[in-house]
Design a protein around this motif. Sequence first.
Motif: not given
Length: 80
Positions: A59, A61-66, A32-33
């Motif tokens: 990689s 990545q930001k979480p897609s489901n906050i 995660p970022d």
Amino acid sequence: MIVVSDTSPISGLIIINRLDILHKTYGQVIIPDTVYKELSSLQRFGFDISILQNEKWFSIQKPSNITLVIKLTSELVATY
């Protein structure tokens, strides 16, 4: 195989210069970022974290489901 990691194992491997172990073991690694931001603090101590941005097998990545992240966080906090 793809693995999602938190800060501790990655920072330890960076410190001993063996981040390659993750690549050899899992292939693709996703963090995660927020974990990347935590790992950035290692630069203050002279550790090179450029591999985290330069390697295709790694990689950020930001979480897609906050909503799910918030729920999981509240459940983890409740268990302590």
